[in-house]
Scaffold this active site. Structure first.
Site, PDB file in Angstrom:
ATOM      1  N   ASP A 164      17.481 -32.721   9.484  1.00 37.13           N
ATOM      2  CA  ASP A 164      17.743 -34.154   9.348  1.00 37.13           C
ATOM      3  C   ASP A 164      19.236 -34.427   9.279  1.00 37.13           C
ATOM      4  O   ASP A 164      19.969 -33.799   8.515  1.00 37.13           O
ATOM      5  CB  ASP A 164      17.063 -34.684   8.076  1.00 37.13           C
ATOM      6  CG  ASP A 164      15.556 -34.697   8.217  1.00 37.13           C
ATOM      7  OD1 ASP A 164      15.056 -35.316   9.168  1.00 37.13           O
ATOM      8  OD2 ASP A 164      14.879 -34.066   7.387  1.00 37.13           O
ATOM      9  N   ASP A 221       6.361 -36.865  10.936  1.00 41.02           N
ATOM     10  CA  ASP A 221       7.406 -36.501   9.971  1.00 41.02           C
ATOM     11  C   ASP A 221       7.322 -37.421   8.765  1.00 41.02           C
ATOM     12  O   ASP A 221       7.516 -38.632   8.892  1.00 41.02           O
ATOM     13  CB  ASP A 221       8.784 -36.628  10.652  1.00 41.02           C
ATOM     14  CG  ASP A 221       9.939 -36.225   9.743  1.00 41.02           C
ATOM     15  OD1 ASP A 221       9.695 -35.618   8.683  1.00 41.02           O
ATOM     16  OD2 ASP A 221      11.097 -36.524  10.112  1.00 41.02           O
TER      17      ASP A 221
HETATM   18  C1  DX5 Z   1      12.816 -37.963   5.850  1.00 44.99           C
HETATM   19  C2  DX5 Z   1      13.010 -36.813   6.788  1.00 44.99           C
HETATM   20  C3  DX5 Z   1      11.955 -35.772   6.765  1.00 44.99           C
HETATM   21  C4  DX5 Z   1      11.745 -35.099   5.417  1.00 44.99           C
HETATM   22  C5  DX5 Z   1      10.327 -34.631   5.402  1.00 44.99           C
HETATM   23  O1  DX5 Z   1      13.682 -38.965   6.209  1.00 44.99           O
HETATM   24  O2  DX5 Z   1      13.078 -37.276   8.127  1.00 44.99           O
HETATM   25  O3  DX5 Z   1      12.160 -34.789   7.782  1.00 44.99           O
HETATM   26  O4  DX5 Z   1      12.618 -34.032   5.183  1.00 44.99           O
HETATM   27  O5  DX5 Z   1      10.029 -34.164   4.140  1.00 44.99           O
HETATM   28  P1  DX5 Z   1       8.563 -34.278   3.536  1.00 44.99           P
HETATM   29  O6  DX5 Z   1       7.653 -33.437   4.397  1.00 44.99           O
HETATM   30  O7  DX5 Z   1       8.700 -33.778   2.147  1.00 44.99           O
HETATM   31  O8  DX5 Z   1       8.139 -35.736   3.596  1.00 44.99           O
HETATM   32 ZN    ZN Z   2      13.088 -35.798   9.708  1.00 43.39          ZN
END
Ligand code: DX5
Ligand code: ZN
Length: 224
Positions: free
Chosen positions: A34, A177
């Site tokens: 990210d 995601d």
């Molecule tokens: C949130 C990110 C995600 C996050 C996902 O803005 O884009 O990629 O790291 O984490 P989880 O699976 O814990 O929701």
């Molecule tokens: Zn993400």
């Protein structure tokens, strides 16, 4: 074959290399990284220098999720750093910059994705570029942080993109995601999802390898 993409925003940055070695043993398909600029979403993420260092350590393809304003200004930097998948938010684009982005992806050889916040309606130009998109990422949490709860209201959107893809013989992958877990993996795959991004469900488990394997099993995909 469903792809598993652990999201390293959810781990301790000082443990990334150790975690990466575990994920290589499991044979995950992508590493989701990210990138957040503190403007598009209220957090900060990883940098091009980090992606370059990660790419030099592993052959697992890197999936950079750009949660930034002005993505056209920076997308090439992430491609040069070694990201093979790059998603850009539709909220930071319009019809003309989306086409420029697709052209850049063909020139530079990265797979180009369009991400969309749960609360954003699909912009009218998006349907016109679906034939050229490599992947679509309808987020199932508001962007910015790992560890949020999966928004079930987004499920029909996955189904919608999956139906359009079938009806028009488009080839984009569908990426989920936000709040992806062993519990909702099968339902997401049933809604047409091809790539499961998972942050806290893998990295907060205490056993990264086991959690990634369980997620894979939960969608009916097993390694030999
Ligand atoms: C949130 C990110 C995600 C996050 C996902 O803005 O884009 O990629 O790291 O984490 P989880 O699976 O814990 O929701
Ligand atoms: Zn993400």
């Amino acid at each position: 074959m469903v792809k598993i993409a652990p999201s390293i925003l959810a781990t301790n940055p000082l443990h990334v290399l150790e975690d990466l070695r575990q994920l290589e043993v499991v044979g995950v398909d992508l590493i989701h990284v990210d990138v957040i600029d503190g403007v598009f979403a209220p957090n900060f993420g990883y940098t091009p220098a980090f992606i370059k260092a990660l790419a030099s350590e592993t052959s697992i393809p890197i999936d950079a999720h750009l949660m930034i304003v002005n993505p056209l200004k920076y997308v090439s930097v992430f491609a040069e750093a070694g990201a093979e998948y790059i998603s850009v938010h539709v909220e930071s684009l319009d019809a003309s910059s989306a086409r420029m982005l697709l052209n850049l992806s063909r020139e530079q050889g990265f797979r180009c994705g369009f991400a969309i916040r749960p609360s954003t309606p699909e912009p009218s130009w998006l349907e016109d570029v679906l034939d050229k998109a490599d992947f679509i990422l309808p987020m199932s949490v508001e962007p910015g942080f790992s560890g949020q709860k999966f928004m079930r209201s987004v499920l029909p959107r996955f189904k919608w993109f999956s139906d359009i893809r079938r009806q028009n013989a488009y080839s984009y992958e569908l990426e989920a995601d936000g709040g992806v877990t062993q519990e909702n993996a099968a339902e997401l795959v049933g809604s047409g999802v091809d790539i499961l991004v998972a942050g806290s469900s893998i990295f907060s488990s205490g056993d990264v390898k086991q959690a990634a394997e369980k997620l894979r099993s939960a969608c009916g995909v097993y390694t030999v």
